[in-house]
Design a protein around this motif. Structure first.
Motif: not given
Length: 252
Positions: A71-81, A57-61, A47-51, A120-121
């Motif tokens: 699953e906060p860590d999973r969604f933090v990882d998605i945000a970073q991706t 850009d993606c500012y938020g989701f 999805f990031r490559r398509q953007l 924290r991120h």
């Protein structure tokens, strides 16, 4: 100040494939998209490559509250991706809601814990409203106030002006009240109440909201971008183009 402009991809979910929409949105002048689950879930990196390929850009989701809690860590990882800053839970179902102060304060506390994990991120959590948060409880208090009071200053706000009007509240008053908490403004417009076409939603500028009157209040918030959305457009491109043209005409 000229705001960066994003498009909520939920608006055109009924017109796949979503990837084909991205260069069209870029051509219209959008800077970013705001996706909803499940648009990015299967393969966030793709999805990031398509953007990136579309120059967006993606500012938020948007994401489920349960994801922030469990699953906060999973969604933090998605945000970073995705390169996003804002994790935005937008909803609790009618079956989940309880008409009590305690329920809405618990929701605010959940958001606060998620906000602490995100911070924290270098990320932020923002609640996105619908209409039900502005409907008074039996004691006359409002869910939206309990959410933010219990959530504390770390919980931010993506304000949806259209749903506020649908709730019978005043977006001008809410923009003023929550100015220090608002980090994203969604310029959803509503047709006259009772309109059936397109579920009563319309392009920004074609409905009953006085956007020109709200612009000075936008500038008093902490918002760094605005988002267009329509829950069920029959012509998504007409909606997207008309909305961004109106926002630009307002000097936004």
């Amino acid at each position: 100040m000229t705001y960066r402009k994003a498009y909520q991809l939920y608006s055109s979910r009924n017109f796949p494939p979503l990837a084909d929409q991205l260069p069209i949105l870029k051509e219209m002048g959008y800077d970013a998209i705001e996706p909803w689950l499940p648009a990015y879930e299967t393969d966030p990196a793709l999805f990031r490559r398509q953007l990136d390929d579309a120059g967006l850009d993606c500012y938020g989701f948007h994401m489920p509250l349960a994801g922030l809690v469990d699953e906060p860590d999973r969604f933090v990882d998605i945000a970073q991706t995705l390169g996003a800053t804002y994790l935005i839970p937008p909803y609790v179902t009618a079956e989940e809601r309880e008409p009590t102060v305690a329920y809405w304060r618990r929701l605010g506390e959940k958001l606060a814990r998620g906000a602490e994990a995100a911070a924290r991120h270098g990320l932020q959590v923002a609640w996105h409203n619908h209409d039900f948060e502005f409907v008074p409880l039996d004691d006359g208090s409002r869910p939206i106030d309990h959410i933010f009071d219990a959530g504390g200053p770390g919980v931010k706000f993506e304000i949806d002006c259209g749903w506020i009007v649908r709730a019978g509240a005043d977006p001008a008053a809410e923009l003023e009240k929550f100015a220090d908490r608002i980090v994203v403004i969604q310029t959803k417009d509503t047709a006259p109440l009772g309109t059936k076409e397109d579920d009563g939603w319309t392009a920004t500028g074609d409905g009953i909201i006085d956007w020109a009157g709200l612009v000075p209040l936008f500038r008093k918030t902490k918002a760094d971008h605005i988002v267009t959305e329509h829950d069920n457009p029959s012509d998504w491109q007409a909606f997207a183009r008309r909305s961004i043209e109106h926002l630009k005409a307002l000097g936004l």
